[in-house]
Design a protein around this motif. Structure first.
Motif, PDB file in Angstrom:
ATOM      1  N   TYR A  40     -47.425 -12.552 -29.080  1.00 19.50           N
ATOM      2  CA  TYR A  40     -46.346 -12.677 -30.048  1.00 19.50           C
ATOM      3  C   TYR A  40     -45.040 -12.906 -29.286  1.00 19.50           C
ATOM      4  O   TYR A  40     -44.837 -12.334 -28.203  1.00 19.50           O
ATOM      5  N   THR A  41     -44.150 -13.711 -29.863  1.00 12.10           N
ATOM      6  CA  THR A  41     -42.887 -14.005 -29.179  1.00 12.10           C
ATOM      7  C   THR A  41     -42.072 -12.736 -28.936  1.00 12.10           C
ATOM      8  O   THR A  41     -41.299 -12.664 -27.974  1.00 12.10           O
ATOM      9  N   GLY A  42     -42.251 -11.721 -29.771  1.00 16.89           N
ATOM     10  CA  GLY A  42     -41.494 -10.484 -29.621  1.00 16.89           C
ATOM     11  C   GLY A  42     -41.722  -9.787 -28.295  1.00 16.89           C
ATOM     12  O   GLY A  42     -40.814  -9.107 -27.780  1.00 16.89           O
ATOM     13  N   ILE A  43     -42.899  -9.956 -27.711  1.00 19.95           N
ATOM     14  CA  ILE A  43     -43.192  -9.240 -26.461  1.00 19.95           C
ATOM     15  C   ILE A  43     -42.504  -9.901 -25.269  1.00 19.95           C
ATOM     16  O   ILE A  43     -42.328  -9.278 -24.218  1.00 19.95           O
ATOM     17  N   LEU A  44     -42.087 -11.148 -25.426  1.00 26.80           N
ATOM     18  CA  LEU A  44     -41.438 -11.845 -24.317  1.00 26.80           C
ATOM     19  C   LEU A  44     -40.078 -11.239 -23.997  1.00 26.80           C
ATOM     20  O   LEU A  44     -39.641 -11.276 -22.843  1.00 26.80           O
ATOM     21  N   ASP A  45     -39.408 -10.667 -24.995  1.00 26.79           N
ATOM     22  CA  ASP A  45     -38.115 -10.030 -24.749  1.00 26.79           C
ATOM     23  C   ASP A  45     -38.258  -8.810 -23.855  1.00 26.79           C
ATOM     24  O   ASP A  45     -37.345  -8.478 -23.096  1.00 26.79           O
ATOM     25  N   VAL A  46     -39.407  -8.140 -23.943  1.00 28.72           N
ATOM     26  CA  VAL A  46     -39.663  -6.976 -23.099  1.00 28.72           C
ATOM     27  C   VAL A  46     -40.199  -7.417 -21.735  1.00 28.72           C
ATOM     28  O   VAL A  46     -39.881  -6.831 -20.704  1.00 28.72           O
ATOM     29  N   ALA A  47     -40.999  -8.461 -21.729  1.00 27.91           N
ATOM     30  CA  ALA A  47     -41.565  -8.962 -20.475  1.00 27.91           C
ATOM     31  C   ALA A  47     -40.458  -9.420 -19.527  1.00 27.91           C
ATOM     32  O   ALA A  47     -40.444  -9.069 -18.343  1.00 27.91           O
ATOM     33  N   GLU A  48     -39.571 -10.243 -20.016  1.00 33.43           N
ATOM     34  CA  GLU A  48     -38.382 -10.715 -19.283  1.00 33.43           C
ATOM     35  C   GLU A  48     -38.683 -11.742 -18.188  1.00 33.43           C
ATOM     36  O   GLU A  48     -37.789 -12.481 -17.783  1.00 33.43           O
ATOM     37  N   ASN A  49     -39.920 -11.803 -17.680  1.00 34.27           N
ATOM     38  CA  ASN A  49     -40.219 -12.763 -16.621  1.00 34.27           C
ATOM     39  C   ASN A  49     -41.714 -13.106 -16.631  1.00 34.27           C
ATOM     40  O   ASN A  49     -42.514 -12.412 -17.257  1.00 34.27           O
TER      41      ASN A  49
END
Length: 273
Positions: free
Chosen positions: A114-123
């Motif tokens: 989900y695109t939402g997890i990319l904000d937490v992943a960051e890289n």
């Protein structure tokens, strides 16, 4: 009833498979030959009902990372005498436009971020940590095991209802069995799978050329995002963030050592999106 129990035990013994990553026997009441086609169909249906992002930089990154992790898994399996283990897997990696902080993998290798997890992943390295974890679920057949455990739980409930003749006692059994078998059986089983996937995942990401140190950093950010709202570990399907961070930090050096066996002596730089 004794014959039914004996037959059930016999069937369970015949329905065990060996996890190549842990070397342990696992319950496999539903063969992958039946499980995979059903999972693939459900995945395709999910994609038609959700907003799949394609052709963007981040969608291409999800596919790129997934392919690298899958190659790392195949390299590890081939090196450990498990050639052909992945022949029935059909890897697919899709990014779905949804603010939910989650990613998942269906049996047979169908993965959604989900695109939402990319904000937490960051890289990208953190994405590799998540991807390694999800791929590990598929490789270790955790979906198959969870379904098998659910069937065992149902058999236990059925056996209790057959053996207990008194209505009041049967009602009490059903009440306590449901809670007890979940808290003492299903939930620890699920947490074990999460710990296994964390461990396998950092090995895979390291072999794929991603620094496994970032896995613990990812979970530090996950913990900060949750603001301590997670339930107590014993009531959760997942280990507590503190447990995961500690375990991942301990596994990172071992993952780096394993990666060196495959010629990986340095890792891709960690750059935020």
């Amino acid at each position: 009833m004794k014959k039914i129990i004996a037959l059930s035990v016999f069937v369970f013994m015949l329905s065990c498979a060996t996890n190549p990553f842990t070397g342990k026997k696992t319950l496999a009441l539903i063969p992958n030959s039946q499980l995979f086609p059903t999972a693939f169909a459900q995945y395709d249906q999910f994609l038609t009902e959700n907003k799949v992002e394609t052709g963007t930089t981040r969608a291409n990154m999800i596919k790129r990372v997934g392919e690298r992790i899958a190659v790392a898994a195949e390299r590890w399996l081939d090196a450990n005498g498990k050639q052909g283990y992945l022949k029935d897997y059909k890897w697919e990696y899709n990014l779905v436009n949804d603010p939910t902080i989650n990613a998942w993998c269906m049996p047979g290798g169908k993965i959604v971020f989900y695109t939402g997890i990319l904000d937490v992943a960051e890289n990208e390295t953190a994405v590799a940590a998540i991807m390694g974890h999800e791929v590990a679920h598929a490789l270790a057949n955790h979906g198959q095991q969870r379904m098998s455990a659910g069937m065992v739980q149902q058999v236990g409930a059925l056996g209790g209802n057959i053996l207990i003749k008194d209505d009041k006692s049967r009602q009490a059994f059903n009440q306590y069995y449901g809670v007890g078998s979940t808290v003492l059986g299903i939930l620890p089983f699920s947490r074990k799978h999460e710990n296994e996937s964390d461990k396998i995942g950092v090995y895979l990401m390291a072999i794929a050329g991603y620094n496994p140190d970032e896995a613990a950093e990812l979970w530090k950010r996950m913990g900060a995002k949750s603001n301590g709202q997670a339930p107590p570990e014993f009531l959760s399907t997942h280990p507590a963030n503190e447990t995961r961070i500690k375990n991942l930090q301990a596994e990172s050096a071992l993952a780096k050592a394993e990666a060196r066996k495959f010629g990986v002596t340095s890792f891709r730089p960690i750059k935020n999106f």
